[in-house]
Write an enzyme that holds these catalytic residues in place. Structure first.
Site, PDB file in Angstrom:
ATOM      1  N   VAL A   2       0.828  -1.205   0.000  1.00  0.00           N
ATOM      2  CA  VAL A   2       0.000   0.000   0.000  1.00  0.00           C
ATOM      3  C   VAL A   2       0.867   1.262   0.000  1.00  0.00           C
ATOM      4  O   VAL A   2       0.549   2.230  -0.685  1.00  0.00           O
ATOM      5  CB  VAL A   2      -0.969  -0.002   1.208  1.00  0.00           C
ATOM      6  CG1 VAL A   2      -1.780   1.283   1.259  1.00  0.00           C
ATOM      7  CG2 VAL A   2      -1.894  -1.209   1.136  1.00  0.00           C
ATOM      8  N   GLU A   3       1.974   1.233   0.728  1.00  0.00           N
ATOM      9  CA  GLU A   3       2.815   2.425   0.814  1.00  0.00           C
ATOM     10  C   GLU A   3       3.460   2.786  -0.523  1.00  0.00           C
ATOM     11  O   GLU A   3       3.453   3.938  -0.918  1.00  0.00           O
ATOM     12  CB  GLU A   3       3.914   2.236   1.872  1.00  0.00           C
ATOM     13  CG  GLU A   3       3.430   2.358   3.293  1.00  0.00           C
ATOM     14  CD  GLU A   3       2.994   3.759   3.677  1.00  0.00           C
ATOM     15  OE1 GLU A   3       3.285   4.735   2.961  1.00  0.00           O
ATOM     16  OE2 GLU A   3       2.340   3.881   4.712  1.00  0.00           O
ATOM     17  N   SER A   4       4.072   1.794  -1.194  1.00  0.00           N
ATOM     18  CA  SER A   4       4.893   2.123  -2.359  1.00  0.00           C
ATOM     19  C   SER A   4       4.785   1.125  -3.503  1.00  0.00           C
ATOM     20  O   SER A   4       5.484   1.287  -4.502  1.00  0.00           O
ATOM     21  CB  SER A   4       6.348   2.179  -1.934  1.00  0.00           C
ATOM     22  OG  SER A   4       6.758   0.869  -1.538  1.00  0.00           O
TER      23      SER A   4
END
Length: 100
Positions: A2-4
């Site tokens: 989800v972050e990157s």
């Protein structure tokens, strides 16, 4: 994810960098460099562990990881943070089920 989306070169509009999207504050606190993959993972996981120790609830820890150090009642209502927490929990629960 989800972050990157696993992109070590990712940089958010607010300057968070690397796979776990570390801010300069997290880099300083944990003495890591966001641009070094291993240190990025170490800093992000240590930060999340500290949030879990502080809040003892994954949903709240994730909200703070995404929304910053403001009180939970403030960050929980950010649409970006609500979406982030939901996505992470869905992936977490799917993986937890798959790898029992």
């Amino acid at each position: 994810i989800v972050e990157s989306n696993y992109n070590q070169e990712a940089v958010s509009p607010k300057g968070a960098a690397g796979v776990m999207q570390l801010t300069s504050t997290v880099e300083r606190i944990y003495n890591v460099r966001a641009g070094v993959f291993e240190e990025n993972i170490e800093g992000g996981t240590r930060f999340l562990r500290d949030l879990m120790d502080q809040y003892d609830e994954l949903k709240i820890a994730l909200a703070h990881y995404n929304g910053g150090s403001r009180p939970y009642y403030k960050v929980k209502n950010y649409p970006e943070t609500e979406n982030y927490v939901e996505k992470v929990l869905n992936i977490y629960n799917s993986m937890k089920e798959r790898y029992k």
